[in-house]
Scaffold this active site. Structure first.
Site, PDB file in Angstrom:
ATOM      1  N   SER A   1     -28.593  49.446  72.377  1.00 48.09           N
ATOM      2  CA  SER A   1     -28.449  50.389  71.255  1.00 48.09           C
ATOM      3  C   SER A   1     -28.520  51.866  71.617  1.00 48.09           C
ATOM      4  CB  SER A   1     -29.501  50.091  70.181  1.00 48.09           C
ATOM      5  OG  SER A   1     -29.173  48.897  69.526  1.00 48.09           O
TER       6      SER A   1
ATOM      7  N   SER B   1     -27.397  50.466  67.674  1.00 46.37           N
ATOM      8  CA  SER B   1     -27.886  50.925  66.386  1.00 46.37           C
ATOM      9  C   SER B   1     -28.123  52.437  66.333  1.00 46.37           C
ATOM     10  CB  SER B   1     -29.210  50.212  66.075  1.00 46.37           C
ATOM     11  OG  SER B   1     -30.219  50.597  67.003  1.00 46.37           O
TER      12      SER B   1
ATOM     13  N   LYS C   1     -34.246  59.682  65.625  1.00 44.73           N
ATOM     14  CA  LYS C   1     -33.774  58.444  65.003  1.00 44.73           C
ATOM     15  C   LYS C   1     -34.763  58.000  63.921  1.00 44.73           C
ATOM     16  CE  LYS C   1     -32.186  53.766  66.261  1.00 44.73           C
ATOM     17  NZ  LYS C   1     -31.967  52.813  67.363  1.00 44.73           N
TER      18      LYS C   1
END
Length: 495
Positions: free
Chosen positions: A182, A158, A78
């Site tokens: 998330s 997210s 990420k």
């Protein structure tokens, strides 16, 4: 060759040890899959040279017989994790051009274990969002479709890039972060497994901060066994992070027996939300029956302060964000706005932040600054902190009564269409986190497991919440649920 990307971590590990496949072959297959999946917009900074170099080193290590479980496994990282010499932008224009001179603790541990980095994954800007529509790189697209409908769906947020990449078999697993759901919400939207460990189990050092008392890194994988293997490599005490727990990390994979006889599972009555779709209710009831059939005792429990969780979260998280994001001022690193003659430092700050931060980040920074300001601090921020303590106590009371884990839905719906919420009140979007934020406020471990599909063929997930520091026990309960649910659906390839 393309079938190699469909492998799970445990399968790939065993195949590499047996000499049936090499990390280099696996890595090349993933790099090729990423190249052909531009339509998903999941990977934003590809690192093929680093990946092949790491794969080569992993192959040598496996051959020498000195290889941990994650050795040779191709991962997506990420964009919130700082990776040395590789752009780490947190999907924000304000960090354009930022290449850290250091490596986050979590990625250091994964690379020390021999894992391979394929590239950086898209996400909501500064991890603020539930649909992956706030990124400076553009939207991530969910590989799943509604029946024969071509509408593009959100992968959740997210960690939407991580979820999309794992579900589409672009990588064997990915790192995610979870501040209010998330990891778990995107995992549920894409039919994969995602675990948020206990706060302090994984180091936050080198992960771009959103809300420091809530953020926690975790793995996003194709099944529970993979989550156990990868989580073990990510955990551990870090003296560089004052919130990191100095606790031994158990062998999570060895704890996966699937035997949950005698365990007590709580069903919180407050999670029966008004207007919840029948399909979510039905899946929850089914999950309850699956655990009961596996030998667990099901009890109804009460978490009375649940109704205050979202308001408390959306005071605390923006407050911490406004404090954390104050460092982005155009002075030391990242984007700096072009200034007009006569502009001073105030104008530089204003212009840089106006250009660098997206609307959602600006909204949350402004809300956070407001609730921390003189005259409102006690009315909002301090009150939210007190509510947080009560939410944490609700869970402590339930666990003290002998409950081992809590079963809830993971999300209030299946994945919705990209753009469908753009005219909605921001609170409507925030409601996506209704089942997940309590876990972050209380610092508990939570896992989302795919458990079924809705009438349009989209995946739906269930969430299990565990006792603090007992991720092994939580993973084993999730493993029993996964075995009973037998979820094997995959998105049909259209990209």
């Amino acid at each position: 060759m393309s079938d190699l990307t469909k492998m799970k971590i445990a399968e790939a590990r065993d195949a590499m040890r047996a000499g049936d496949v090499t990390s280099t072959q696996l890595t090349e297959a993933c790099l090729s899959a990423i190249e052909g999946a531009g339509a998903l917009n999941a990977f934003v900074h590809n690192t093929p040279e680093i990946a092949l170099e790491q794969a080569k080193a992993a192959d040598a290590r496996i051959k020498a017989g000195d290889a941990p479980a994650m050795c040779g496994i191709p991962l997506g990282i990420k964009d919130l994790f700082c990776t040395k010499g590789v752009p780490s932008q947190a999907a924000s224009k304000i960090l354009e051009g930022f290449k850290p001179e250091y490596e986050s603790t979590v990625t250091t541990q994964l690379f020390d274990a021999g894992a391979v980095m394929l590239g950086k994954l898209n996400m909501d800007e500064f991890a603020m969002g539930s649909s992956n529509e706030t990124s400076c790189y553009g939207n991530v697209v969910n590989p799943w479709r509604r029946g024969n409908d071509d509408a593009q769906l959100t992968p959740g947020g997210s960690s939407g890039g991580s979820a999309s990449a794992v579900a589409a078999d672009l990588c064997l697993a990915a790192t995610g972060t979870d501040t209010g759901g998330s990891i778990r919400q995107p995992a549920a939207f894409t039919g994969i497994t995602g675990i948020k460990p206990t706060y302090g189990r994984c180091s936050r050092w080198g992960i771009v901060a959103f809300a420091s008392s809530l953020d926690q890194a975790g793995p996003m994988t194709k099944d529970v066994r993979d989550a156990a293997i990868m989580l073990q490599a990510m955990c551990g005490h870090d003296p560089k992070d004052s919130t990191s727990a100095d606790l031994a990390v158990p062998d999570f994979e060895a704890m996966l027996t699937g035997d949950i006889r005698g365990k007590t599972i709580g069903i919180p009555k407050e999670y029966h939300m008004e207007g919840m779709p029948d399909e979510i209710e039905a899946l929850w009831a089914e999950g309850r029956k699956m655990l009961e059939d596996a030998g667990a005792k099901i009890v109804e429990i009460s978490l009375p302060h649940t109704k205050y969780a979202l308001p408390a979260y959306y005071v605390i998280a923006p407050a911490e964000a406004s404090s954390n994001l104050a460092r982005y001022d155009g002075v030391r690193y990242g984007h700096r706005a072009k200034l007009s003659q006569g502009d001073g430092i105030t104008e530089m700050y204003e212009k840089t932040r106006a250009e660098g931060f997206g609307h959602e980040v600006q909204r949350r920074v402004m809300v956070g600054t407001y609730v921390l300001s003189a005259g409102f601090y006690d009315a909002y921020y301090n009150r939210a902190r007190k509510v947080r303590t009560l939410i944490k106590k609700d869970f402590e009371d339930v666990f003290a009564q002998g409950v081992d884990a809590i079963l809830t839905p993971a999300t209030p719906s299946a994945a919705f269409g990209l753009g469908e919420m753009k005219d909605a009140d921001p609170v409507q979007m925030y409601l996506n986190d209704v089942f997940t934020v309590t876990v972050n406020l209380a610092g508990l471990p939570g896992i989302a497991v795919p458990a079924g599909v809705d009438k349009q063929g989209l995946p739906l997930g269930l969430q299990l919440i565990g006792r603090p520091w007992e991720e092994g026990d939580l993973l084993n309960t999730a493993y029993a649920l996964e075995q009973a649910a037998g979820f094997v659906a995959k998105p049909a390839k259209w990209w």
